[in-house]
Scaffold this motif. Structure first.
Motif, mmCIF file in Angstrom:
data_model
loop_
_atom_site.group_PDB
_atom_site.id
_atom_site.type_symbol
_atom_site.label_atom_id
_atom_site.label_comp_id
_atom_site.label_asym_id
_atom_site.label_seq_id
_atom_site.Cartn_x
_atom_site.Cartn_y
_atom_site.Cartn_z
ATOM 1 N N GLN A 51 45.681 26.558 47.461
ATOM 2 C CA GLN A 51 44.250 26.598 47.758
ATOM 3 C C GLN A 51 43.500 27.297 46.622
ATOM 4 O OE1 GLN A 51 43.890 24.241 50.485
ATOM 5 N NE2 GLN A 51 42.244 25.696 50.911
ATOM 6 N N ALA A 52 44.067 28.390 46.118
ATOM 7 C CA ALA A 52 43.433 29.112 45.013
ATOM 8 C C ALA A 52 43.408 28.268 43.745
ATOM 9 C CB ALA A 52 44.169 30.432 44.758
ATOM 10 N N VAL A 53 44.467 27.479 43.518
ATOM 11 C CA VAL A 53 44.509 26.580 42.358
ATOM 12 C C VAL A 53 43.389 25.553 42.446
ATOM 13 C CG1 VAL A 53 45.824 24.705 41.278
ATOM 14 C CG2 VAL A 53 46.959 26.860 41.844
ATOM 15 N N MET A 54 43.209 24.949 43.619
ATOM 16 C CA MET A 54 42.155 23.943 43.783
ATOM 17 C C MET A 54 40.777 24.534 43.527
ATOM 18 S SD MET A 54 43.193 21.321 46.857
ATOM 19 C CE MET A 54 43.313 22.560 48.143
ATOM 20 N N GLU A 55 40.535 25.722 44.077
ATOM 21 C CA GLU A 55 39.216 26.338 43.905
ATOM 22 C C GLU A 55 38.988 26.773 42.463
ATOM 23 O OE1 GLU A 55 39.036 29.491 46.717
ATOM 24 O OE2 GLU A 55 39.300 28.158 48.453
ATOM 25 N N SER A 56 39.985 27.394 41.862
ATOM 26 C CA SER A 56 39.820 27.907 40.503
ATOM 27 C C SER A 56 39.689 26.770 39.484
ATOM 28 C CB SER A 56 41.005 28.800 40.134
ATOM 29 O OG SER A 56 40.845 29.354 38.858
ATOM 30 N N SER A 57 40.378 25.647 39.727
ATOM 31 C CA SER A 57 40.321 24.507 38.803
ATOM 32 C C SER A 57 39.172 23.567 39.128
ATOM 33 C CB SER A 57 41.637 23.734 38.842
ATOM 34 O OG SER A 57 41.810 23.080 40.093
ATOM 35 N N GLU A 58 38.342 23.944 40.127
ATOM 36 C CA GLU A 58 37.232 23.095 40.575
ATOM 37 C C GLU A 58 37.728 21.694 40.933
ATOM 38 O OE1 GLU A 58 34.369 23.345 37.421
ATOM 39 O OE2 GLU A 58 33.644 25.307 38.091
ATOM 40 N N LYS A 59 38.838 21.681 41.669
ATOM 41 C CA LYS A 59 39.474 20.465 42.202
ATOM 42 C C LYS A 59 40.027 19.540 41.116
ATOM 43 C CE LYS A 59 37.016 20.503 46.595
ATOM 44 N NZ LYS A 59 36.241 19.735 47.585
ATOM 45 N N ARG A 60 40.294 20.115 39.954
ATOM 46 C CA ARG A 60 40.997 19.335 38.922
ATOM 47 C C ARG A 60 42.432 19.081 39.353
ATOM 48 N NH1 ARG A 60 42.121 21.594 32.795
ATOM 49 N NH2 ARG A 60 43.613 19.999 32.144
ATOM 50 N N PHE A 61 43.031 20.064 40.053
ATOM 51 C CA PHE A 61 44.386 19.923 40.580
ATOM 52 C C PHE A 61 44.317 19.976 42.106
ATOM 53 C CE2 PHE A 61 44.823 21.973 36.406
ATOM 54 C CZ PHE A 61 45.613 21.020 35.769
ATOM 55 N N LEU A 62 44.791 18.908 42.751
ATOM 56 C CA LEU A 62 44.723 18.777 44.206
ATOM 57 C C LEU A 62 46.125 18.695 44.794
ATOM 58 C CD1 LEU A 62 41.881 16.094 44.329
ATOM 59 C CD2 LEU A 62 41.625 18.546 44.736
ATOM 60 N N THR A 63 46.256 19.076 46.062
ATOM 61 C CA THR A 63 47.573 19.078 46.693
ATOM 62 C C THR A 63 48.083 17.667 46.968
ATOM 63 O OG1 THR A 63 46.503 19.283 48.850
ATOM 64 C CG2 THR A 63 47.218 21.317 47.780
ATOM 65 N N ASP A 64 47.186 16.706 47.140
ATOM 66 C CA ASP A 64 47.610 15.356 47.523
ATOM 67 C C ASP A 64 47.485 14.345 46.387
ATOM 68 O OD1 ASP A 64 44.891 15.543 47.487
ATOM 69 O OD2 ASP A 64 44.549 14.336 49.286
ATOM 70 N N VAL A 65 47.250 14.833 45.149
ATOM 71 C CA VAL A 65 47.131 13.933 43.995
ATOM 72 C C VAL A 65 48.088 14.408 42.905
ATOM 73 C CG1 VAL A 65 45.604 13.011 42.205
ATOM 74 C CG2 VAL A 65 44.708 13.456 44.502
ATOM 75 N N GLN A 66 48.925 13.485 42.395
ATOM 76 C CA GLN A 66 49.878 13.861 41.352
ATOM 77 C C GLN A 66 49.147 14.121 40.038
ATOM 78 O OE1 GLN A 66 53.140 11.164 40.865
ATOM 79 N NE2 GLN A 66 53.988 12.246 39.107
ATOM 80 N N SER A 67 49.478 15.226 39.388
ATOM 81 C CA SER A 67 48.874 15.581 38.104
ATOM 82 C C SER A 67 49.963 15.769 37.054
ATOM 83 C CB SER A 67 48.064 16.871 38.244
ATOM 84 O OG SER A 67 47.035 16.723 39.196
ATOM 85 N N ASP A 68 49.536 15.844 35.815
ATOM 86 C CA ASP A 68 50.474 16.065 34.715
ATOM 87 C C ASP A 68 50.947 17.516 34.760
ATOM 88 O OD1 ASP A 68 51.559 16.741 32.155
ATOM 89 O OD2 ASP A 68 50.612 14.945 31.325
ATOM 90 N N PRO A 69 52.264 17.768 34.896
ATOM 91 C CA PRO A 69 52.751 19.148 34.995
ATOM 92 C C PRO A 69 52.508 19.959 33.725
ATOM 93 C CG PRO A 69 54.588 17.617 34.816
ATOM 94 C CD PRO A 69 53.361 16.789 35.029
ATOM 95 N N ALA A 70 52.517 19.302 32.559
ATOM 96 C CA ALA A 70 52.252 20.033 31.313
ATOM 97 C C ALA A 70 50.804 20.508 31.276
ATOM 98 C CB ALA A 70 52.561 19.152 30.107
#
Length: 226
Positions: A51-70
């Motif tokens: 939840q903190a990741v989503m808020e801090s990244s302004e939803k750039r990284f979401l729990t239900d969307v695959q993102s680039d790990p790098a």
């Protein structure tokens, strides 16, 4: 969280009580849960950290969307560093663990004359060392199977020996030479596998061989004395 000094720092909340960053505090909380002496389960719930990741990244990284790990680890390290530092000067635990430095020499051809070359030399810190893989083969072998090449780690580390030339488009073609001037305590290597085209994303399948123990870099990254 298996990097010892980083783990030890986040096990003690007093080390980061000066910051109001939810990301820092949730990361510390997750660290304490994972390393808790009475945690007999094989897992912990990272929901509050995510939840903190989503808020801090302004939803750039979401729990239900695959993102680039790098992209994620690069963002996480830089954000934790910025939040820990705040308005204070000095190094953070992120820099102490992961930050190295390289010398970058850039050759740019200026004008139509072949000998018109502009040289630019700069020092640049890094948290992650980007490695380029050789291009994937275009052909198949006699068994009609895709050829998956293998390359030693040391071959692709030559990019940082101060002599190997890398051509980049920036925005004009430039010849770049990179030399490591300081290695970090903990070196993060990223093999650049994905190339985005107009229609799809290509993955380079090259296998990188490297020793599991006693990785020695001094012969491939000639550091300045001392």
């Amino acid at each position: 969280m298996r990097v010892t000094p980083l783990r030890n720092f986040f096990l003690i909340p007093e080390n980061y009580q000066h910051t109001r960053s939810p990301l820092v505090h949730r990361f510390g909380e997750l660290t304490r849960k994972i390393w808790h002496a009475r945690n007999f389960k094989g897992q912990v719930n990272p929901h509050l950290f995510l939840q903190a990741v989503m808020e801090s990244s302004e939803k750039r990284f979401l729990t239900d969307v695959q993102s680039d790990p790098a992209e994620f680890i690069s963002w996480l390290l830089k954000t934790l560093h910025a939040d820990l530092r705040g308005s204070k000067k000095g190094n953070t635990i992120i820099q102490q663990c992961f930050q190295g430095e390289m010398e970058v020499v850039k050759e740019i051809h200026s004008g139509n004359e072949a000998d018109n070359i502009i040289m630019e030399t700069s020092r640049m810190p890094f948290l992650i060392l980007e490695l380029d893989l050789p291009p994937a083969p275009l052909f198949k072998d006699v068994m009609e199977q895709n050829i998956i090449p293998q390359v030693p780690l040391f071959n692709i580390l030559k990019k940082f020996d101060g002599e190997t030339v890398t051509e980049v488009l920036d925005p004009h073609i430039a010849r770049m030479r990179y030399r490591i001037t300081r290695l970090p305590q903990h070196l993060i290597l990223h093999m650049h596998r994905f190339t985005k085209n107009n229609f799809f994303e290509e993955k380079n399948p090259t296998l990188v061989n490297f020793p599991m123990k006693n990785l020695e870099l001094k012969d491939y990254m000639p550091l300045p004395a001392p």
